[in-house]
Design an enzyme around this catalytic site. Structure first.
Site, PDB file in Angstrom:
ATOM      1  N   CYS A   2      82.630  33.131  36.721  1.00  0.00           N
ATOM      2  CA  CYS A   2      81.527  33.752  37.455  1.00  0.00           C
ATOM      3  C   CYS A   2      80.995  34.958  36.681  1.00  0.00           C
ATOM      4  O   CYS A   2      81.683  35.543  35.859  1.00  0.00           O
ATOM      5  CB  CYS A   2      81.925  34.207  38.852  1.00  0.00           C
ATOM      6  SG  CYS A   2      82.565  32.923  39.923  1.00  0.00           S
ATOM      7  N   ARG A  27      80.627  32.478  30.402  1.00  0.00           N
ATOM      8  CA  ARG A  27      81.785  32.573  31.292  1.00  0.00           C
ATOM      9  C   ARG A  27      82.053  31.268  32.042  1.00  0.00           C
ATOM     10  O   ARG A  27      83.118  31.081  32.606  1.00  0.00           O
ATOM     11  CB  ARG A  27      81.574  33.714  32.293  1.00  0.00           C
ATOM     12  CG  ARG A  27      81.454  35.068  31.637  1.00  0.00           C
ATOM     13  CD  ARG A  27      81.101  36.145  32.633  1.00  0.00           C
ATOM     14  NE  ARG A  27      82.192  36.454  33.530  1.00  0.00           N
ATOM     15  CZ  ARG A  27      83.170  37.310  33.263  1.00  0.00           C
ATOM     16  NH1 ARG A  27      83.194  37.939  32.107  1.00  0.00           N
ATOM     17  NH2 ARG A  27      84.115  37.545  34.133  1.00  0.00           N
ATOM     18  N   TRP A  75      81.071  29.956  39.719  1.00  0.00           N
ATOM     19  CA  TRP A  75      81.974  28.856  39.389  1.00  0.00           C
ATOM     20  C   TRP A  75      82.691  28.511  40.684  1.00  0.00           C
ATOM     21  O   TRP A  75      83.437  29.306  41.221  1.00  0.00           O
ATOM     22  CB  TRP A  75      82.950  29.307  38.305  1.00  0.00           C
ATOM     23  CG  TRP A  75      83.731  28.220  37.661  1.00  0.00           C
ATOM     24  CD1 TRP A  75      83.331  27.430  36.614  1.00  0.00           C
ATOM     25  CD2 TRP A  75      85.072  27.812  37.969  1.00  0.00           C
ATOM     26  NE1 TRP A  75      84.340  26.566  36.263  1.00  0.00           N
ATOM     27  CE2 TRP A  75      85.418  26.771  37.070  1.00  0.00           C
ATOM     28  CE3 TRP A  75      86.021  28.225  38.905  1.00  0.00           C
ATOM     29  CZ2 TRP A  75      86.659  26.151  37.093  1.00  0.00           C
ATOM     30  CZ3 TRP A  75      87.254  27.596  38.931  1.00  0.00           C
ATOM     31  CH2 TRP A  75      87.556  26.574  38.036  1.00  0.00           C
ATOM     32  N   ASN A 101      82.779  37.721  42.683  1.00  0.00           N
ATOM     33  CA  ASN A 101      83.670  36.921  41.841  1.00  0.00           C
ATOM     34  C   ASN A 101      85.063  36.972  42.454  1.00  0.00           C
ATOM     35  O   ASN A 101      85.481  38.004  42.968  1.00  0.00           O
ATOM     36  CB  ASN A 101      83.762  37.494  40.424  1.00  0.00           C
ATOM     37  CG  ASN A 101      82.463  37.378  39.661  1.00  0.00           C
ATOM     38  OD1 ASN A 101      81.512  36.767  40.108  1.00  0.00           O
ATOM     39  ND2 ASN A 101      82.430  37.999  38.487  1.00  0.00           N
ATOM     40  N   GLY A 102      85.819  35.875  42.331  1.00  0.00           N
ATOM     41  CA  GLY A 102      87.195  35.887  42.816  1.00  0.00           C
ATOM     42  C   GLY A 102      87.386  35.012  44.038  1.00  0.00           C
ATOM     43  O   GLY A 102      86.545  34.169  44.366  1.00  0.00           O
ATOM     44  N   GLU A 488      96.652  22.786  19.770  1.00  0.00           N
ATOM     45  CA  GLU A 488      95.363  23.476  19.836  1.00  0.00           C
ATOM     46  C   GLU A 488      94.219  22.551  19.447  1.00  0.00           C
ATOM     47  O   GLU A 488      93.144  22.572  20.063  1.00  0.00           O
ATOM     48  CB  GLU A 488      95.398  24.718  18.926  1.00  0.00           C
ATOM     49  CG  GLU A 488      94.087  25.470  18.799  1.00  0.00           C
ATOM     50  CD  GLU A 488      93.569  26.053  20.102  1.00  0.00           C
ATOM     51  OE1 GLU A 488      92.396  26.463  20.113  1.00  0.00           O
ATOM     52  OE2 GLU A 488      94.312  26.090  21.098  1.00  0.00           O
ATOM     53  N   LYS A 492      91.061  21.608  21.926  1.00  0.00           N
ATOM     54  CA  LYS A 492      89.650  21.806  21.580  1.00  0.00           C
ATOM     55  C   LYS A 492      88.842  20.541  21.851  1.00  0.00           C
ATOM     56  O   LYS A 492      87.737  20.588  22.387  1.00  0.00           O
ATOM     57  CB  LYS A 492      89.507  22.202  20.101  1.00  0.00           C
ATOM     58  CG  LYS A 492      89.894  23.621  19.809  1.00  0.00           C
ATOM     59  CD  LYS A 492      88.882  24.598  20.378  1.00  0.00           C
ATOM     60  CE  LYS A 492      89.523  25.870  20.838  1.00  0.00           C
ATOM     61  NZ  LYS A 492      90.436  25.819  21.949  1.00  0.00           N
ATOM     62  N   GLU A 495      88.462  20.023  25.600  1.00  0.00           N
ATOM     63  CA  GLU A 495      87.618  21.024  26.257  1.00  0.00           C
ATOM     64  C   GLU A 495      86.135  20.725  26.123  1.00  0.00           C
ATOM     65  O   GLU A 495      85.380  20.868  27.086  1.00  0.00           O
ATOM     66  CB  GLU A 495      87.888  22.414  25.643  1.00  0.00           C
ATOM     67  CG  GLU A 495      89.170  23.056  26.101  1.00  0.00           C
ATOM     68  CD  GLU A 495      89.359  24.427  25.477  1.00  0.00           C
ATOM     69  OE1 GLU A 495      89.734  25.358  26.211  1.00  0.00           O
ATOM     70  OE2 GLU A 495      89.138  24.571  24.261  1.00  0.00           O
ATOM     71  N   HIS A 511     109.377   8.939  20.404  1.00  0.00           N
ATOM     72  CA  HIS A 511     109.951   9.054  21.750  1.00  0.00           C
ATOM     73  C   HIS A 511     108.877   8.828  22.821  1.00  0.00           C
ATOM     74  O   HIS A 511     108.887   9.471  23.865  1.00  0.00           O
ATOM     75  CB  HIS A 511     110.610  10.415  21.934  1.00  0.00           C
ATOM     76  CG  HIS A 511     111.785  10.626  21.032  1.00  0.00           C
ATOM     77  ND1 HIS A 511     113.065  10.242  21.346  1.00  0.00           N
ATOM     78  CD2 HIS A 511     111.847  11.152  19.777  1.00  0.00           C
ATOM     79  CE1 HIS A 511     113.876  10.537  20.352  1.00  0.00           C
ATOM     80  NE2 HIS A 511     113.159  11.096  19.387  1.00  0.00           N
ATOM     81  N   LYS A 610      85.271  31.124  30.643  1.00  0.00           N
ATOM     82  CA  LYS A 610      85.789  31.892  29.516  1.00  0.00           C
ATOM     83  C   LYS A 610      86.931  32.809  29.949  1.00  0.00           C
ATOM     84  O   LYS A 610      87.937  32.913  29.272  1.00  0.00           O
ATOM     85  CB  LYS A 610      84.664  32.732  28.899  1.00  0.00           C
ATOM     86  CG  LYS A 610      85.060  33.458  27.625  1.00  0.00           C
ATOM     87  CD  LYS A 610      85.295  32.480  26.492  1.00  0.00           C
ATOM     88  CE  LYS A 610      85.764  33.147  25.236  1.00  0.00           C
ATOM     89  NZ  LYS A 610      86.180  32.169  24.237  1.00  0.00           N
TER      90      LYS A 610
END
Length: 615
Positions: A2, A27, A75, A101-102, A488, A492, A495, A511, A610
């Site tokens: 947000c 964000r 968001w 926000n929150g 990582e 990426k 995402e 395995h 973000k």
């Protein structure tokens, strides 16, 4: 997540707010809205979608006049993304308007009580509950807005950053924070409110960052009064001079912020070790470590807490600390650490890593560790952020603003800071010789130039991306220092391209994951010459025998993998502990180009934010 923007002053508010919302798009959000007040009427427009959609809708619907206004990118948490659930929200009377926000965790109980008192609700949000709670307190207690906000916030459970105004008080905005960041820009008879400083950087260099459980009453001609929410105590706020500049938050000719930030890594790494890495003196100078060296040397272990990409940087540093400084390291997801009643003692050092410095789970982990007596060291990128203020000591990465949601330069600069720490401790403990120490310093100093060389593979990586852009699954394999790089690289790709990808230690392939390998499966294998090279080559042979498509990340001049792999991307040679700073570069580029070819929103991928400021 947000974004909040607000303005009160002598200028037209709308251009400042709309540009500010565009700056906060990094964000992550799903809807946006603005409320403006011209001294007579509140004009409100909001919509599901992007800020560009809001701009088109708003300019068709309402007048943009007014020198007081608030804007928001949402968001979704409570209530699906739609026009009604978007912020801002009115109170029942229409006098109060809020952005938030929150999460208000006890919103349902509050809502039921307010419904009994005659309040009605148009949205499914906890935010509309909060604005009506403030109105109810204000009306029943017959008090001013600031006091009503304070009393109301003492009744809520959760996290928030809010901005609220009353149309009967056209020269005042009230703001507050708990768990979500909020900055106040101070100008000449004008004030700016934002989730971070980027929306107002061209108007003022002076800012106040609210601490948790603080609120501010902002009035034209009277300035800013900061108070504690719990007891109404007056606070003397610290005014900070911003170092950010406008050029840093523009794309600079690149198509996307992510690509710009990938290419900024050589300079970001240089900036991170500038003044700290003194090769000619065979010296590392990190004030946060030097000032607390006794604690570091007496520590039984280091616990690293982080989330996402920062967690992967922590995994890399686990190998580096244990290899160089010979101190036990545990790397924990902050979100799990805070809830599992961990064993922490005063002999522990907790290192908290976060790009934004506002990650809610990491902040909670810090508070838990401090309550148990541990010494907490922060590694973050944003000056003045919550983690920078909550930790006992720390080090900034100096990566500059990272706008793209998928983190890139934060990862490499975090590893750089943690490498400096490990080397300094290793030298202080005597676990490496003076010649080894100097050799590591010289090699670390050469890394930015080697990253520049690694970036030259961009064109070839783009060719590989075109071949595999339609794959539905990817497997990433690495060993030792490069196992976290495999994680990582997979993250990426997930995402920003929304392709399923898994990162695994190469030895674990047998395995389970080997069952997935066929001629449709691209497998990215990090196979640098340093560290278990022959073992990884054996893994590649196993993949090849099952017809998997192999993309090898290899040391320049490699011949063995080149004979086996379908594609080989070369990186310069370096010490094994520094290879993650190079091997991650082609993986960042691969994910970027695949996402672009699939026409995905690279800088603002769906469902992601973000700065994750709620659990």
């Amino acid at each position: 997540m947000c974004g909040i923007v607000g303005y009160i002053g002598h200028r037209e508010a709308y251009p400042i707010i709309i540009k500010g919302l565009q700056r906060l798009e990094y964000r992550g959000y799903d809807s946006a809205g603005i409320a403006l007040y011209d001294g007579t009427n509140i004009k409100l427009s909001k919509t599901k979608g992007k800020v560009s959609d809001l701009k088109n809708k708003l300019e068709d619907e309402i007048s943009t006049r007014g020198s007081l206004g608030i804007g928001h990118t949402r968001w979704a948490t409570h209530g699906v993304p739609n026009d009604v659930n978007s912020h801002p929200h009115y109170s029942n009377s229409g006098d109060l308007v809020i952005i938030h926000n929150g999460i208000i965790e006890n919103y349902d109980a509050l809502k039921k009580e307010l419904i009994k008192r005659g309040y009605t609700f148009k949205s499914d949000t906890d935010t509309e509950v909060l604005v009506n709670l403030i109105e109810d307190v204000k009306k029943n207690e017959d008090i001013k807005l600031g006091k009503a906000v304070q009393i109301a916030l003492n009744q809520v459970v959760g996290a928030y950053a809010i901005a609220v105004f009353d149309k009967n008080k056209p020269n005042e905005i009230v703001v507050a924070r708990l768990g979500s960041p909020l900055a106040i820009g101070i100008g000449e008879d004008e004030f700016f409110i934002a989730s971070d400083a980027s929306p107002f950087i061209e108007y003022t260099k002076n800012a106040i960052y609210l601490e948790d459980e603080e609120m501010a009453i902002i009035r034209r001609n009277k300035g800013v009064k900061v108070r504690k929410i719990k007891d109404d105590a007056l606070v003397d706020p610290y005014m900070q001079e911003l170092q950010l500049n406008l050029e840093q938050i523009e794309k600079g000719g690149f198509d996307h912020f992510m690509l710009k930030e990938i290419y900024e890594q050589p300079e970001a790494i240089r900036d991170t070790f500038r003044g700290r890495l003194r090769t000619n003196q065979a010296m590392i100078k990190l004030a946060g470590v030097e000032d607390n060296m006794k604690k570091f040397l007496a520590a039984d272990r280091i616990i690293i807490v982080a989330c996402g990409t920062s967690w992967h940087a922590g995994l890399v540093s686990e190998y580096i600390f244990e290899d160089l400084a010979r101190i036990p390291v545990e790397v924990e997801y902050a979100s799990e650490f805070r809830y599992r009643n961990p064993v922490i003692t005063e002999k522990d050092i907790v290192i908290a890593i976060s790009q934004s410095g506002e990650t809610a789970d990491t902040l909670a982990a810090i508070k838990l560790a401090k309550s148990k007596g541990a010494f907490v060291f922060g590694v973050c990128n944003v000056v003045g952020s919550s983690i920078a203020r909550e930790t006992n000591a720390g080090a900034y990465t100096h990566a500059g603003p990272e706008i793209g949601v998928a983190s890139t330069k934060a990862f490499t600069t975090q590893i750089t800071v943690l490498s400096l720490m490990a080397l300094r401790l290793a030298r202080a403990k005597g676990t490496i010789t003076s010649s080894e120490f100097r050799h590591h310093l010289i090699e670390l100093e050469s890394i930015p130039a080697k990253v520049e060389e690694a970036l030259k593979s961009d064109g070839y990586v783009q060719t590989i991306a075109d071949i595999y852009k339609d794959a539905t699954n990817f497997l990433y394999l690495g060993r030792g220092f490069n196992f976290p790089v495999a994680l990582e690289g997979a993250l990426k790709l997930k995402e920003i391209s929304y392709i399923h990808a898994e990162g695994y230690p190469a030895a674990e392939m047998k395995h389970g994951p080997i069952a997935l390998i066929d001629e449709q499966m691209p497998v990215v294998v990090i196979a640098t010459k340093k560290g278990h090279y022959e073992k990884v080559v054996s893994n590649i042979q196993e993949i090849k025998s099952r017809k998997g498509k192999i993309i090898g990340i290899v040391t320049k001049g490699d011949k063995s993998v080149k004979e086996l792999a379908d594609h080989v991307i070369e990186v310069p040679e370096t010490l094994e502990c520094f290879t993650p700073l190079l091997t991650t570069i082609p993986l960042q580029l691969l994910s970027y180009h695949i996402a672009v070819m699939l026409d995905k929103n690279v800088d603002q991928p769906r469902n992601l934010a973000k700065s994750v400021t709620v659990e």
